[in-house]
Scaffold this active site. Structure first.
Site, PDB file in Angstrom:
ATOM      1  N   HIS A 149      -7.548  -5.894   0.603  1.00 28.98           N
ATOM      2  CA  HIS A 149      -6.334  -5.084   0.664  1.00 28.98           C
ATOM      3  C   HIS A 149      -5.480  -5.525   1.854  1.00 28.98           C
ATOM      4  O   HIS A 149      -5.815  -5.239   2.997  1.00 28.98           O
ATOM      5  CB  HIS A 149      -6.799  -3.626   0.825  1.00 28.98           C
ATOM      6  CG  HIS A 149      -5.710  -2.608   0.896  1.00 28.98           C
ATOM      7  ND1 HIS A 149      -5.022  -2.176  -0.208  1.00 28.98           N
ATOM      8  CD2 HIS A 149      -5.196  -1.914   1.946  1.00 28.98           C
ATOM      9  CE1 HIS A 149      -4.152  -1.251   0.146  1.00 28.98           C
ATOM     10  NE2 HIS A 149      -4.225  -1.080   1.455  1.00 28.98           N
ATOM     11  N   SER A 182       0.830  -1.201   0.000  1.00 27.97           N
ATOM     12  CA  SER A 182       0.000   0.000   0.000  1.00 27.97           C
ATOM     13  C   SER A 182       0.867   1.253   0.000  1.00 27.97           C
ATOM     14  O   SER A 182       1.673   1.414  -0.914  1.00 27.97           O
ATOM     15  CB  SER A 182      -0.945  -0.056   1.195  1.00 27.97           C
ATOM     16  OG  SER A 182      -2.072   0.715   0.911  1.00 27.97           O
TER      17      SER A 182
HETATM   18  C1  GTR Z   1      -5.359   4.475   1.988  1.00 28.75           C
HETATM   19  C2  GTR Z   1      -4.833   5.278   0.831  1.00 28.75           C
HETATM   20  C3  GTR Z   1      -4.120   4.380  -0.125  1.00 28.75           C
HETATM   21  C4  GTR Z   1      -3.207   3.398   0.538  1.00 28.75           C
HETATM   22  C5  GTR Z   1      -3.713   2.905   1.873  1.00 28.75           C
HETATM   23  C6  GTR Z   1      -2.696   2.212   2.759  1.00 28.75           C
HETATM   24  O1  GTR Z   1      -6.057   5.241   2.885  1.00 28.75           O
HETATM   25  O2  GTR Z   1      -5.922   5.904   0.225  1.00 28.75           O
HETATM   26  O3  GTR Z   1      -3.456   5.153  -1.087  1.00 28.75           O
HETATM   27  O4  GTR Z   1      -1.943   3.915   0.670  1.00 28.75           O
HETATM   28  O5  GTR Z   1      -4.249   3.917   2.633  1.00 28.75           O
HETATM   29  O6  GTR Z   1      -1.530   2.610   2.838  1.00 28.75           O
HETATM   30  O7  GTR Z   1      -3.098   1.244   3.421  1.00 28.75           O
END
Ligand code: GTR
Length: 385
Positions: free
Chosen positions: A366, A224
């Site tokens: 995710h 991420s």
């Molecule tokens: C979210 C963000 C993403 C990603 C994520 C993370 O809020 O929108 O771009 O980076 O966090 O790092 O888990």
């Protein structure tokens, strides 16, 4: 069904492929001075790549300052028989000093007791710090050190927040405040993503000095925001032979021009301290960006890049992450490297691995999971580094 429920939750985002705008990607090989396309690997490395790298610094991730500083490393704790005696493991504290001020961050490093020197995998942990005691007590899938070591790699992990706090108002507490000289163009100063990547390089500096570490083949891994960081860290530091970005999305592997899931405007509003200030000027005109994210992968070429997605993580735009890899192919081809070129994505849970690039889309949410690590370690094992 997933698209319906996600679209209900966030109505100002596009999760539908048919709503992706028409766009044309910048050609990574085309020189920005109007002198046509580069034709050879040598022209790429000597002429085009330095310009493209500077373009990314000036417009996206910012420029790292070149101020002088001191860095020292102190062993906080050591275990010479970690993981049933198969590895040595250390918790190390890096301290950066400049002008009478300092900042320290810890990392944990594990090196298998192997007859041959092994490459190292630097892991950017954007979630929490895993101390030596914690990793010896229990394996954490986010950084499965014991598994990595059992597969024949050294590994080291640090926590992003110890280097530069992951907050809008964190500047004074982080490494940027320590190293910034104040003279550089404020529109293109480095921000947190670049600071975290810088720390990955400082971890690598230390790892490279240890016994049992190979001269080449080192990787940088992140998930991420850590995945965005991993790609940029590898662009800045050519000692990383492999970059692995997991669910990195907008500002990572995903193409900005697709505006699918998280957009440039949205990420700059939510996280104004991740990218340089000039990046914000593109919020409402992504088509005018001089680059798109496939160019970031091209910057790592001919070194190896692995991009991973998860099918429920539409926020990170899996198709946009995949197409970045495909769109970097012309650069790999200049080097005669086999790379992913098919525009159709692979089936779920079926990694597509080539000499230079790899990709998988895992079923699920995710996250950085054991399954992701497994596919990535298989890619590393193919020893094209
Ligand atoms: C979210 C963000 C993403 C990603 C994520 C993370 O809020 O929108 O771009 O980076 O966090 O790092 O888990």
């Amino acid at each position: 069904e997933l698209i319906e429920s996600l679209s209900k939750k966030r109505t100002d985002f596009n999760y539908r492929e048919q709503n992706v705008p028409d766009f044309e990607l910048p050609d990574p090989l085309r020189r920005s001075d109007g002198n046509g396309r580069v034709q050879s690997a040598q022209q790429w490395s000597q002429e085009r790549r330095p310009v493209l790298l500077q373009t990314f610094r000036d417009h996206v991730y910012g420029n790292r300052p070149d101020t002088e500083f001191e860095i020292s490393y102190e062993i906080v704790q050591e275990e010479s028989n970690a993981f049933d005696g198969t590895a040595i493991a250390k918790q190390v504290r890096a301290t950066i000093d400049r002008n009478g001020k300092s900042l320290s961050f810890d990392f944990v490093m594990c090196i298998p007791k192997s007859e041959r020197p092994v490459p190292a995998i630097v892991h950017i942990n954007n979630r929490y710090f895993l101390s030596l005691d914690q990793i010896l007590a229990d394996e954490d899938p986010f950084w499965p050190a014991k598994t990595i070591v059992s597969r024949g790699y050294a590994t080291a992990s640090f926590h992003t927040k110890h280097v530069d706090p992951d907050r809008r108002d964190g500047y004074d507490e982080g490494v940027r405040a320590l190293l910034d000289d104040g003279d550089s163009d404020p529109m293109s100063r480095w921000k947190s993503l670049s600071a975290w990547g810088w720390a990955g390089s400082r971890v690598l500096d230390y790892v490279l000095r240890q016994d049992g570490i190979a001269d080449s083949g080192h990787a940088i891994v992140g998930h991420s925001r850590g995945g965005k960081t991993a790609l940029w860290a590898a662009a800045e530091d050519e000692r990383f032979a492999v970059a692995y970005s997991n669910d990195s999305g907008c500002g990572g592997a995903a193409l900005s021009r697709r505006a699918f899931g998280e957009t440039v405007a949205r990420i700059n509003r939510s996280f104004p301290y991740w990218f340089c200030d000039r990046f914000k000027t593109y919020n409402d005109r992504v088509n005018e960006l001089p680059i798109d994210q496939h160019d970031l992968i091209a910057l790592i070429a001919p070194r190896r890049v692995y991009v991973a997605s998860a099918d429920q993580d539409l926020w990170a735009d899996p198709r946009g992450e995949y197409l970045s890899v495909v769109s970097a192919a012309p650069v790999y081809q200049l080097f005669g490297k086999e790379t992913i070129q098919r525009r159709s994505m692979p089936e779920l849970d079926s990694p597509r691995h080539t000499e230079a690039t790899g990709y998988h889309i895992r079923r699920g949410e995710h996250n950085l999971k054991h399954q992701d690590w497994g596919y990535f370690l298989d890619f590393l094992d193919a020893k094209h580094n």
